[in-house]
Design a protein around this motif. Structure first.
Motif, PDB file in Angstrom:
ATOM      1  N   ALA A   1      -1.325 -17.936  88.158  1.00  0.00           N
ATOM      2  CA  ALA A   1      -1.172 -17.259  89.448  1.00  0.00           C
ATOM      3  C   ALA A   1      -0.444 -16.116  89.345  1.00  0.00           C
ATOM      4  CB  ALA A   1      -0.568 -18.152  90.465  1.00  0.00           C
ATOM      5  N   VAL A   2       0.899 -16.216  88.769  1.00  0.00           N
ATOM      6  CA  VAL A   2       1.604 -14.858  88.407  1.00  0.00           C
ATOM      7  C   VAL A   2       1.032 -13.772  87.614  1.00  0.00           C
ATOM      8  CG1 VAL A   2       3.872 -14.044  87.497  1.00  0.00           C
ATOM      9  CG2 VAL A   2       3.955 -16.242  88.342  1.00  0.00           C
ATOM     10  N   TYR A   3       0.182 -14.277  86.566  1.00  0.00           N
ATOM     11  CA  TYR A   3      -0.366 -13.160  85.791  1.00  0.00           C
ATOM     12  C   TYR A   3      -1.484 -12.482  86.656  1.00  0.00           C
ATOM     13  CZ  TYR A   3      -4.193 -11.326  82.754  1.00  0.00           C
ATOM     14  OH  TYR A   3      -5.234 -10.496  82.309  1.00  0.00           O
ATOM     15  N   ASP A   4      -2.325 -13.404  87.411  1.00  0.00           N
ATOM     16  CA  ASP A   4      -3.465 -12.837  88.251  1.00  0.00           C
ATOM     17  C   ASP A   4      -2.718 -11.849  89.383  1.00  0.00           C
ATOM     18  OD1 ASP A   4      -6.075 -12.753  89.223  1.00  0.00           O
ATOM     19  OD2 ASP A   4      -5.482 -14.058  90.749  1.00  0.00           O
ATOM     20  N   GLN A   5      -1.668 -12.379  89.862  1.00  0.00           N
ATOM     21  CA  GLN A   5      -1.313 -11.607  91.087  1.00  0.00           C
ATOM     22  C   GLN A   5       0.003 -10.397  90.919  1.00  0.00           C
ATOM     23  OE1 GLN A   5       0.382 -14.104  94.221  1.00  0.00           O
ATOM     24  NE2 GLN A   5      -0.661 -15.779  93.537  1.00  0.00           N
ATOM     25  N   VAL A   6       0.283 -10.305  89.313  1.00  0.00           N
ATOM     26  CA  VAL A   6       1.568  -9.496  88.878  1.00  0.00           C
ATOM     27  C   VAL A   6       0.695  -8.651  87.695  1.00  0.00           C
ATOM     28  CG1 VAL A   6       3.530  -9.040  88.266  1.00  0.00           C
ATOM     29  CG2 VAL A   6       2.970 -10.805  90.005  1.00  0.00           C
ATOM     30  N   CYS A   7       0.565  -9.373  86.685  1.00  0.00           N
ATOM     31  CA  CYS A   7       0.343  -8.772  85.384  1.00  0.00           C
ATOM     32  C   CYS A   7      -0.790  -8.126  85.035  1.00  0.00           C
ATOM     33  CB  CYS A   7       0.583  -9.710  84.317  1.00  0.00           C
ATOM     34  SG  CYS A   7       2.260 -10.732  84.402  1.00  0.00           S
ATOM     35  N   ALA A   8      -2.059  -8.624  85.862  1.00  0.00           N
ATOM     36  CA  ALA A   8      -3.489  -8.289  85.696  1.00  0.00           C
ATOM     37  C   ALA A   8      -3.595  -7.060  86.234  1.00  0.00           C
ATOM     38  CB  ALA A   8      -4.309  -9.267  86.323  1.00  0.00           C
ATOM     39  N   SER A   9      -2.808  -6.426  86.987  1.00  0.00           N
ATOM     40  CA  SER A   9      -3.081  -5.110  87.354  1.00  0.00           C
ATOM     41  C   SER A   9      -2.767  -3.947  86.336  1.00  0.00           C
ATOM     42  CB  SER A   9      -1.894  -4.604  88.450  1.00  0.00           C
ATOM     43  OG  SER A   9      -0.589  -4.844  87.938  1.00  0.00           O
ATOM     44  N   CYS A  10      -2.265  -4.396  85.115  1.00  0.00           N
ATOM     45  CA  CYS A  10      -1.944  -3.613  84.137  1.00  0.00           C
ATOM     46  C   CYS A  10      -2.509  -4.026  82.707  1.00  0.00           C
ATOM     47  CB  CYS A  10      -0.478  -3.231  84.014  1.00  0.00           C
ATOM     48  SG  CYS A  10       0.240  -2.117  85.334  1.00  0.00           S
ATOM     49  N   HIS A  11      -2.172  -5.414  82.631  1.00  0.00           N
ATOM     50  CA  HIS A  11      -2.759  -5.936  81.395  1.00  0.00           C
ATOM     51  C   HIS A  11      -3.800  -6.803  81.272  1.00  0.00           C
ATOM     52  CE1 HIS A  11       1.457  -5.285  79.734  1.00  0.00           C
ATOM     53  NE2 HIS A  11       1.885  -5.398  81.084  1.00  0.00           N
ATOM     54  N   GLY A  12      -4.745  -6.718  80.306  1.00  0.00           N
ATOM     55  CA  GLY A  12      -5.794  -7.606  80.094  1.00  0.00           C
ATOM     56  C   GLY A  12      -5.460  -8.709  79.156  1.00  0.00           C
TER      57      GLY A  12
END
Length: 278
Positions: free
Chosen positions: A77-88
């Protein structure tokens, strides 16, 4: 750590490397080598940041460790809501997320909530479609050059295997995520587009602080403090990087147990064979 080879010679009584102790020493070396290969021994070569990294207790470290799947799901959830905006995560498909305890229907809903590039439409403009379980978690940028241009010259790294290649490991990853907001040492110049973080290389990093209390929503009701988010997203990244870690640990423990039994049997057999030699 490579398994160390050992040789037991059987020439005559009392020859070097020929007694029961040699069997014990050699088998013990093999056990320790395999233990290291199975991840049962601590890593003595942790990379250091400019500031000593505080140790953190993780459920997935140690020979009998396991992943807390509730934490893994919150970490996604953290990756999807925060990190995925820059990281794949180009090495991970949406279908792979089923391994963290999700049903096929849940995986399908997650995939369909995201869109992937699908060539161009009739007018030549970029087109997209809902993702499927076979699609990868790609970078949000159209190209590496676009990623560099959007991040002050620093390309956000792919996070598929970040937890196993990042210098300093998961402890430093957590410390880095929570290390913002401190005053730089006197004389330290922080260029525009960079941030001071004592756990970054040279104390400077292009990534802005992303974790804030209440910054994400957890479906299980866990309080989303910044520290909780850091724990969960690092746990998720560790699971993504080594989804079969628990299985390898169990295999390593079984191999070590087998070798210990074999050691005892070998020792007893040698004592019996050589019992009439004076």
């Amino acid at each position: 750590m490579k398994p160390e080879a050992f040789t037991i010679r059987s020439s005559r009584p009392g020859a070097p490397g020929n007694g029961p102790g040699a069997f014990a020493t050699g088998a013990l070396v093999a056990c320790l080598a395999l233990a290291g290969a199975a991840g049962c021994l601590p890593d003595a070569a942790r990379a250091q940041s400019p500031t000593p990294v505080p140790h953190h207790s993780w459920s997935f470290t140690g020979p009998l460790s396991h992943f807390d799947m509730a934490a893994v799901q919150r970490g996604y959830a953290v990756y999807d809501q925060v990190c995925a905006s820059c990281h794949g995560m180009t090495a991970v498909t949406y279908g792979d997320l089923g391994g963290m305890g999700l049903t096929e229907e849940q995986v399908g809903r997650i995939a369909h909530a995201h869109h992937v590039r699908a060539g161009t439409d009739a007018t030549g403009k970029p087109a997209s479609r809902p993702a499927t379980s076979d699609d990868h978690l790609l970078s949000p940028y159209a190209s590496p050059a676009a990623a560099v241009a959007a991040n002050h010259g620093a390309r956000p790294p792919d996070q598929s295997r970040l937890a196993v290649v990042y210098p300093g490991g998961v402890d430093r990853m957590r410390a880095l995520l929570l290390g913002y907001g401190r005053s730089p040492p006197p004389g330290t110049q922080v260029p525009e587009g960079s941030f001071y973080n004592p756990y970054a290389v040279n104390g400077l990093i292009a990534m802005p602080p992303l974790l804030h209390d209440g910054g994400v929503t957890y479906a299980d009701g866990t309080s989303p403090t910044a520290a909780q988010q850091a724990d969960d997203v690092v746990t998720f990244l560790a699971w993504v990087a080594q989804p079969h870690l628990e299985e390898r640990h169990r295999t390593g423990v079984r191999v070590i147990a087998f070798l210990l039994v074999l050691l005892v049997l070998t020792f007893c057999l040698k004592r019996r064979i050589w019992s009439d030699v004076h």
